[in-house]
Design a protein around this motif. Structure first.
Motif: not given
Length: 78
Positions: A48-75
């Motif tokens: 779907l994109v011109d260049y794609y790179k996947i990295f390991p989840d190094i924090t193990g939480t999804g979000n370094l600040f909230t600890g929950d990926a669902a609480k990130t700002i994503s609009h």
């Protein structure tokens, strides 16, 4: 001048797909960087994109600040 878009994401799957579709309307190249999601079904299709790179989840939480990926700002665009 040529413009492009860089998207960095974790598990904001639906919003990212919507944004990719909208960006494609402008024919901008898209670079997508994704942290490995906990849910393998939330991995973006690299075709779907011109260049794609996947990295390991190094924090193990999804979000370094909230600890929950669902609480990130994503609009969705527009």
């Amino acid at each position: 001048m040529r413009l492009g878009v860089i998207i960095s994401m974790y598990e904001e799957y639906e919003n990212t797909l919507e944004n990719i579709k909208k960006i494609r309307n402008y024919n901008f190249p898209i670079i997508l960087i994704q942290s490995k999601p906990k849910d393998p079904n939330k991995k973006i299709n690299s075709n779907l994109v011109d260049y794609y790179k996947i990295f390991p989840d190094i924090t193990g939480t999804g979000n370094l600040f909230t600890g929950d990926a669902a609480k990130t700002i994503s609009h969705p665009l527009g």
